[in-house]
Design a protein around this motif. Structure first.
Motif, PDB file in Angstrom:
ATOM      1  N   GLU A  37       0.814  -1.219   0.000  1.00 39.06           N
ATOM      2  CA  GLU A  37       0.000   0.000   0.000  1.00 39.06           C
ATOM      3  C   GLU A  37       0.846   1.267   0.000  1.00 39.06           C
ATOM      4  OE1 GLU A  37      -2.833  -0.017   3.174  1.00 39.06           O
ATOM      5  OE2 GLU A  37      -3.751  -1.890   2.477  1.00 39.06           O
ATOM      6  N   LEU A  38       2.044   1.197   0.554  1.00 39.41           N
ATOM      7  CA  LEU A  38       2.913   2.377   0.564  1.00 39.41           C
ATOM      8  C   LEU A  38       3.186   2.880  -0.849  1.00 39.41           C
ATOM      9  CD1 LEU A  38       5.533   1.213   3.222  1.00 39.41           C
ATOM     10  CD2 LEU A  38       3.770   2.975   3.529  1.00 39.41           C
ATOM     11  N   PHE A  39       3.290   1.950  -1.790  1.00 42.13           N
ATOM     12  CA  PHE A  39       3.625   2.316  -3.166  1.00 42.13           C
ATOM     13  C   PHE A  39       2.418   2.845  -3.941  1.00 42.13           C
ATOM     14  CE2 PHE A  39       6.950  -0.577  -1.844  1.00 42.13           C
ATOM     15  CZ  PHE A  39       8.082   0.105  -2.261  1.00 42.13           C
ATOM     16  N   ASP A  40       1.235   2.708  -3.351  1.00 47.89           N
ATOM     17  CA  ASP A  40       0.015   3.206  -3.989  1.00 47.89           C
ATOM     18  C   ASP A  40      -0.359   4.604  -3.510  1.00 47.89           C
ATOM     19  OD1 ASP A  40      -0.237   0.793  -5.357  1.00 47.89           O
ATOM     20  OD2 ASP A  40      -1.457  -0.106  -3.762  1.00 47.89           O
ATOM     21  N   ASN A  41       0.446   5.185  -2.635  1.00 46.07           N
ATOM     22  CA  ASN A  41       0.122   6.469  -2.018  1.00 46.07           C
ATOM     23  C   ASN A  41       1.115   7.522  -2.494  1.00 46.07           C
ATOM     24  OD1 ASN A  41      -0.194   8.657  -0.258  1.00 46.07           O
ATOM     25  ND2 ASN A  41      -0.879   7.320   1.401  1.00 46.07           N
ATOM     26  N   GLU A  42       0.636   8.503  -3.220  1.00 43.23           N
ATOM     27  CA  GLU A  42       1.526   9.523  -3.789  1.00 43.23           C
ATOM     28  C   GLU A  42       2.144  10.443  -2.740  1.00 43.23           C
ATOM     29  OE1 GLU A  42      -1.684  12.919  -5.108  1.00 43.23           O
ATOM     30  OE2 GLU A  42      -1.335  11.231  -6.447  1.00 43.23           O
ATOM     31  N   THR A  43       1.641  10.416  -1.507  1.00 40.98           N
ATOM     32  CA  THR A  43       2.222  11.255  -0.459  1.00 40.98           C
ATOM     33  C   THR A  43       3.409  10.586   0.230  1.00 40.98           C
ATOM     34  OG1 THR A  43       0.803  10.437   1.334  1.00 40.98           O
ATOM     35  CG2 THR A  43      -0.052  12.271  -0.005  1.00 40.98           C
ATOM     36  N   VAL A  66       4.048  12.823   3.483  1.00 40.48           N
ATOM     37  CA  VAL A  66       3.986  14.291   3.573  1.00 40.48           C
ATOM     38  C   VAL A  66       2.565  14.729   3.231  1.00 40.48           C
ATOM     39  CG1 VAL A  66       4.887  16.484   2.727  1.00 40.48           C
ATOM     40  CG2 VAL A  66       6.381  14.466   2.802  1.00 40.48           C
ATOM     41  N   VAL A  67       1.947  15.471   4.152  1.00 43.99           N
ATOM     42  CA  VAL A  67       0.593  15.995   3.938  1.00 43.99           C
ATOM     43  C   VAL A  67       0.527  17.371   4.599  1.00 43.99           C
ATOM     44  CG1 VAL A  67      -1.870  15.661   4.391  1.00 43.99           C
ATOM     45  CG2 VAL A  67      -0.421  13.672   3.973  1.00 43.99           C
ATOM     46  N   ALA A  68       0.085  18.358   3.831  1.00 38.75           N
ATOM     47  CA  ALA A  68      -0.193  19.707   4.344  1.00 38.75           C
ATOM     48  C   ALA A  68       0.958  20.299   5.146  1.00 38.75           C
ATOM     49  CB  ALA A  68      -1.478  19.681   5.180  1.00 38.75           C
ATOM     50  N   GLY A  69       2.173  20.169   4.631  1.00 41.09           N
ATOM     51  CA  GLY A  69       3.319  20.787   5.272  1.00 41.09           C
ATOM     52  C   GLY A  69       3.902  20.022   6.446  1.00 41.09           C
ATOM     53  N   GLU A  70       3.356  18.854   6.722  1.00 44.66           N
ATOM     54  CA  GLU A  70       3.874  18.020   7.798  1.00 44.66           C
ATOM     55  C   GLU A  70       4.230  16.652   7.246  1.00 44.66           C
ATOM     56  OE1 GLU A  70       1.579  19.825  11.663  1.00 44.66           O
ATOM     57  OE2 GLU A  70       0.915  17.899  10.895  1.00 44.66           O
ATOM     58  N   ALA A  71       5.274  16.055   7.834  1.00 40.69           N
ATOM     59  CA  ALA A  71       5.682  14.711   7.444  1.00 40.69           C
ATOM     60  C   ALA A  71       5.627  13.803   8.657  1.00 40.69           C
ATOM     61  CB  ALA A  71       7.092  14.721   6.863  1.00 40.69           C
ATOM     62  N   GLU A  72       5.450  12.527   8.392  1.00 40.62           N
ATOM     63  CA  GLU A  72       5.483  11.513   9.431  1.00 40.62           C
ATOM     64  C   GLU A  72       6.378  10.383   8.955  1.00 40.62           C
ATOM     65  OE1 GLU A  72       2.556   8.479  11.891  1.00 40.62           O
ATOM     66  OE2 GLU A  72       1.780   9.520  10.142  1.00 40.62           O
ATOM     67  N   ILE A  73       7.338  10.010   9.787  1.00 38.54           N
ATOM     68  CA  ILE A  73       8.134   8.822   9.507  1.00 38.54           C
ATOM     69  C   ILE A  73       7.228   7.639   9.817  1.00 38.54           C
ATOM     70  CG2 ILE A  73      10.189   7.474  10.071  1.00 38.54           C
ATOM     71  CD1 ILE A  73      10.893  10.186   8.837  1.00 38.54           C
ATOM     72  N   LEU A  74       6.902   6.868   8.800  1.00 34.85           N
ATOM     73  CA  LEU A  74       5.995   5.736   8.960  1.00 34.85           C
ATOM     74  C   LEU A  74       6.719   4.490   9.449  1.00 34.85           C
ATOM     75  CD1 LEU A  74       4.060   6.206   5.609  1.00 34.85           C
ATOM     76  CD2 LEU A  74       3.281   6.831   7.909  1.00 34.85           C
ATOM     77  N   ASN A  75       7.931   4.289   8.936  1.00 35.63           N
ATOM     78  CA  ASN A  75       8.666   3.079   9.260  1.00 35.63           C
ATOM     79  C   ASN A  75      10.127   3.271   8.890  1.00 35.63           C
ATOM     80  OD1 ASN A  75       9.209   0.464  10.012  1.00 35.63           O
ATOM     81  ND2 ASN A  75       7.765  -0.479   8.605  1.00 35.63           N
ATOM     82  N   ILE A  76      10.995   2.789   9.746  1.00 30.24           N
ATOM     83  CA  ILE A  76      12.427   2.775   9.456  1.00 30.24           C
ATOM     84  C   ILE A  76      13.010   1.543  10.116  1.00 30.24           C
ATOM     85  CG2 ILE A  76      12.911   4.303  11.419  1.00 30.24           C
ATOM     86  CD1 ILE A  76      15.387   5.285   9.797  1.00 30.24           C
ATOM     87  N   ALA A  77      13.929   0.886   9.405  1.00 30.26           N
ATOM     88  CA  ALA A  77      14.598  -0.284   9.973  1.00 30.26           C
ATOM     89  C   ALA A  77      15.944  -0.481   9.313  1.00 30.26           C
ATOM     90  CB  ALA A  77      13.747  -1.539   9.784  1.00 30.26           C
ATOM     91  N   VAL A  78      16.853  -1.010  10.092  1.00 31.41           N
ATOM     92  CA  VAL A  78      18.127  -1.517   9.601  1.00 31.41           C
ATOM     93  C   VAL A  78      18.168  -2.967  10.074  1.00 31.41           C
ATOM     94  CG1 VAL A  78      20.642  -1.347   9.763  1.00 31.41           C
ATOM     95  CG2 VAL A  78      19.240   0.738   9.677  1.00 31.41           C
TER      96      VAL A  78
END
Length: 156
Positions: A37-43, A66-78
């Motif tokens: 689903e991440l790849f289906d979302n243009e934001t 990124v939406v309306a001037g704000e960003a959210e880190i959804l997921n990060i992993a190493v």
């Protein structure tokens, strides 16, 4: 050393590798469908780090919205064998520049209350605690700290 990694935009061809890395990295991993689903979302902006050694394997990734001037880190992993290499910081720097370029002025994320390594990483980049989410995480159940970074105040 982080120089052995190549960071590039995530691609739908990475979905299986991302799903495998999720399972190795988290006790409650995102599903393959959730990753798709991440790849289906243009934001959404996503990046993967590939170890350029003989196996050309996925070493880490980050996704933000990124939406309306704000960003959210959804997921990060190493992935476990590549932790403590500086790769997490490099991934964050890349995605922070991408969300800034997309118009974000601030960035938010949640982190497990007990994840001291992640809290040090985020704090070192300028993220500051602004809130708390009770029982946000499952497996094991744990509270989350909400962190915020003002992109107008930091150089990336």
């Amino acid at each position: 050393m982080a120089d052995r990694y190549r960071i590039r935009p995530a691609d739908p061809a990475d979905i299986d590798a991302l799903a495998g890395a999720e399972k190795r990295s988290f006790s409650d991993p995102w599903s393959r469908a959730g990753i798709t689903e991440l790849f289906d979302n243009e934001t959404v902006r996503g990046f993967v780090a590939v170890d350029d050694g003989p196996e050309m394997r996925l070493a880490g990734y980050v996704f933000a919205r990124v939406v309306a001037g704000e960003a959210e880190i959804l997921n990060i992993a190493v992935v476990p064998e590549d932790r403590r290499s500086g790769l997490g910081r490099r991934l964050l720097e890349v995605v922070l520049e991408a969300v800034r370029s997309a118009g974000a002025e601030s960035v938010f994320l949640e982190v497990r209350e007990s994840n001291e390594a992640a809290k040090r990483l985020y704090g070192g980049l300028g993220f500051r605690p602004i809130g708390f989410r009770a029982d946000y995480y499952r497996k094991p159940r744990e509270h989350a700290l909400v962190l915020r970074l003002d992109l107008k105040m930091v150089l990336i």
